[in-house]
Scaffold this motif. Structure first.
Motif, PDB file in Angstrom:
ATOM      1  N   THR A   3       0.851  -1.189   0.000  1.00  0.00           N
ATOM      2  CA  THR A   3       0.000   0.000   0.000  1.00  0.00           C
ATOM      3  C   THR A   3       0.885   1.236   0.000  1.00  0.00           C
ATOM      4  OG1 THR A   3      -1.756  -1.147   1.195  1.00  0.00           O
ATOM      5  CG2 THR A   3      -1.756   1.249   1.303  1.00  0.00           C
ATOM      6  N   GLY A   5       1.103   5.370   0.699  1.00  0.00           N
ATOM      7  CA  GLY A   5       0.485   6.528   1.328  1.00  0.00           C
ATOM      8  C   GLY A   5       1.446   7.693   1.382  1.00  0.00           C
ATOM      9  N   GLU A  30      -3.947   5.840  -1.871  1.00  0.00           N
ATOM     10  CA  GLU A  30      -4.757   5.009  -0.977  1.00  0.00           C
ATOM     11  C   GLU A  30      -4.880   5.563   0.433  1.00  0.00           C
ATOM     12  OE1 GLU A  30      -3.705   0.579  -2.164  1.00  0.00           O
ATOM     13  OE2 GLU A  30      -2.047   1.955  -2.552  1.00  0.00           O
ATOM     14  N   GLU A  31      -3.809   6.139   0.946  1.00  0.00           N
ATOM     15  CA  GLU A  31      -3.808   6.560   2.337  1.00  0.00           C
ATOM     16  C   GLU A  31      -3.100   7.892   2.516  1.00  0.00           C
ATOM     17  OE1 GLU A  31      -3.642   2.025   4.236  1.00  0.00           O
ATOM     18  OE2 GLU A  31      -2.102   3.485   4.804  1.00  0.00           O
ATOM     19  N   ARG A  58      -8.122   6.302   3.107  1.00  0.00           N
ATOM     20  CA  ARG A  58      -7.963   5.890   4.489  1.00  0.00           C
ATOM     21  C   ARG A  58      -7.018   6.887   5.153  1.00  0.00           C
ATOM     22  NH1 ARG A  58      -7.597   1.105   1.591  1.00  0.00           N
ATOM     23  NH2 ARG A  58      -5.316   1.066   1.760  1.00  0.00           N
ATOM     24  N   ARG A  88     -11.965   3.234   7.409  1.00  0.00           N
ATOM     25  CA  ARG A  88     -11.135   4.282   6.802  1.00  0.00           C
ATOM     26  C   ARG A  88     -10.197   4.969   7.793  1.00  0.00           C
ATOM     27  NH1 ARG A  88     -14.536   8.520   3.945  1.00  0.00           N
ATOM     28  NH2 ARG A  88     -12.455   9.253   3.336  1.00  0.00           N
ATOM     29  N   HIS A 207       0.511  -5.831  10.857  1.00  0.00           N
ATOM     30  CA  HIS A 207       0.664  -4.884   9.752  1.00  0.00           C
ATOM     31  C   HIS A 207       1.854  -3.964   9.995  1.00  0.00           C
ATOM     32  CE1 HIS A 207      -1.044  -3.006   6.165  1.00  0.00           C
ATOM     33  NE2 HIS A 207      -0.666  -1.855   6.672  1.00  0.00           N
ATOM     34  N   ASP A 266       4.327  -3.499   4.772  1.00  0.00           N
ATOM     35  CA  ASP A 266       3.025  -3.607   4.096  1.00  0.00           C
ATOM     36  C   ASP A 266       2.562  -2.277   3.529  1.00  0.00           C
ATOM     37  OD1 ASP A 266       2.435  -6.446   4.824  1.00  0.00           O
ATOM     38  OD2 ASP A 266       2.505  -5.621   6.853  1.00  0.00           O
ATOM     39  N   THR A 267       2.858  -1.187   4.230  1.00  0.00           N
ATOM     40  CA  THR A 267       2.460   0.149   3.795  1.00  0.00           C
ATOM     41  C   THR A 267       3.671   1.064   3.833  1.00  0.00           C
ATOM     42  OG1 THR A 267       0.192  -0.094   4.630  1.00  0.00           O
ATOM     43  CG2 THR A 267       0.993   2.145   4.271  1.00  0.00           C
ATOM     44  N   ARG A 291       1.758   4.701  -7.948  1.00  0.00           N
ATOM     45  CA  ARG A 291       0.860   3.669  -7.418  1.00  0.00           C
ATOM     46  C   ARG A 291       0.558   2.565  -8.434  1.00  0.00           C
ATOM     47  NH1 ARG A 291      -4.743   2.854  -7.229  1.00  0.00           N
ATOM     48  NH2 ARG A 291      -5.436   1.650  -5.435  1.00  0.00           N
ATOM     49  N   SER A 295       1.113  -1.458  -7.495  1.00  0.00           N
ATOM     50  CA  SER A 295      -0.136  -2.130  -7.155  1.00  0.00           C
ATOM     51  C   SER A 295      -0.427  -3.290  -8.088  1.00  0.00           C
ATOM     52  CB  SER A 295      -1.300  -1.133  -7.177  1.00  0.00           C
ATOM     53  OG  SER A 295      -1.088  -0.117  -6.224  1.00  0.00           O
TER      54      SER A 295
END
Length: 295
Positions: A3, A5, A30-31, A58, A88, A207, A266-267, A291, A295
């Motif tokens: 992910t 952000g 995404e974030e 989110r 979110r 996470h 993960d992010t 992204r 992705s």
């Protein structure tokens, strides 16, 4: 799949939060993440404003300093946002900067004990449990949320030192890793977290969120080198800098994101430099160009 952000830095005035978040949302990012730095914007107020002004983003807070906040109030705030904007809001908690906590008379003598008690109580309250607790720092008498989340959000915790990293593995649902940890440091951190999880027999999902300094433009490397050098880290050549930062065109940026993903992140939360001349442009670049490549 990693992910992607970006941090809306608290050095921005509050009036910039919603425009920057809308730019991120429009770009397909995404974030968006916020910090609750003393004595700037609060994480929960900023998150609420952004969630109400956007459709898909989110919003994470990395992190809410626990010495400042009664755990019941934090649980109420998280549950309220989860009820209004399901799935979110991404809450994170942490020690807070100890000097700042001292300024407001909230510095804990044992930050580890406080974080353990706080994370345990917070997760239980969000799961709808009724708590009576009498700990060193957390005291609750028959407390239960009237409106617990239908699905309790994961509670992340920030960590740097070995003891805190092991503790986070024991009591949290994920970790927020600071940008000065770097790629090699993130790998080492995950080993310590796994030690903590193994010690209490945890096998549930965990996470990993990592902040990574990043920049675009002709002066990107120069700005990043100045930023990382402020942490007392030698980044005299580009190879060393790449262990802490991402720059370049979309392909180079995506490769940098993937380096952290391959380490177990993960992010990846892109952290602009304070002197970034075009924050909206960076958000569009991340959402529209980078992204799709990760992705």
């Amino acid at each position: 799949m990693v992910t992607l952000g970006c941090v809306v830095l608290p050095s921005n005035p509050p009036s910039r939060f919603v425009p920057l978040a809308r730019a991120a949302d429009a770009a397909g990012l995404e974030e968006v993440w916020l910090w609750e730095d003393c004595f700037r914007e609060t994480g929960v107020a900023g998150a609420a404003g952004i969630l109400g002004a956007t459709s898909n983003l989110r919003v994470g807070v990395g992190v809410l300093p626990v010495p400042l906040r009664n755990v019941a109030l934090t649980a109420m705030e998280i549950a309220t946002l989860e009820g209004m904007f399901p799935g979110r809001f991404l809450p994170g908690i942490g020690h807070g900067v100890l000097d700042w906590m001292g300024q407001v008379g909230a510095r804990a003598a044992s930050p580890l004990t406080l974080l353990r008690e706080y994370a345990t109580a917070l997760r239980a309250l969000l799961a709808g449990e009724r708590l009576t607790v009498s700990g060193r720092y957390i005291s609750l008498d028959d407390v239960v949320l009237d409106w617990p989340p239908a699905t309790a959000p994961r509670v992340l915790a920030a960590a740097q030192g070995p003891k805190t990293l092991r503790l986070v593995g024991e009591v949290a649902d994920g970790v927020v890793i600071t940008a000065d940890t770097g790629l090699a440091g993130a790998r080492d951190a995950l080993v310590l977290i796994e030690e903590g999880r193994a010690a209490v027999g945890r096998t549930d999902p965990f996470h990993v969120v990592a902040n990574v300094s990043a920049a675009t433009g002709d002066d990107a490397v120069e700005r990043l080198r100045r930023r990382v050098a402020e942490w007392g880290i030698d980044v005299s050549d580009d190879e060393k800098l790449a262990g802490y930062a991402i720059w370049g065109d979309a392909e180079e940026f995506a490769a940098g994101v993937r380096r952290f993903a391959e380490a177990g992140v993960d992010t990846v939360v892109v952290q602009p430099t304070d002197d970034d001349p075009d924050q909206e442009g960076l958000l569009r670049f991340l959402g529209e160009k980078v992204r799709p490549l990760v992705s």
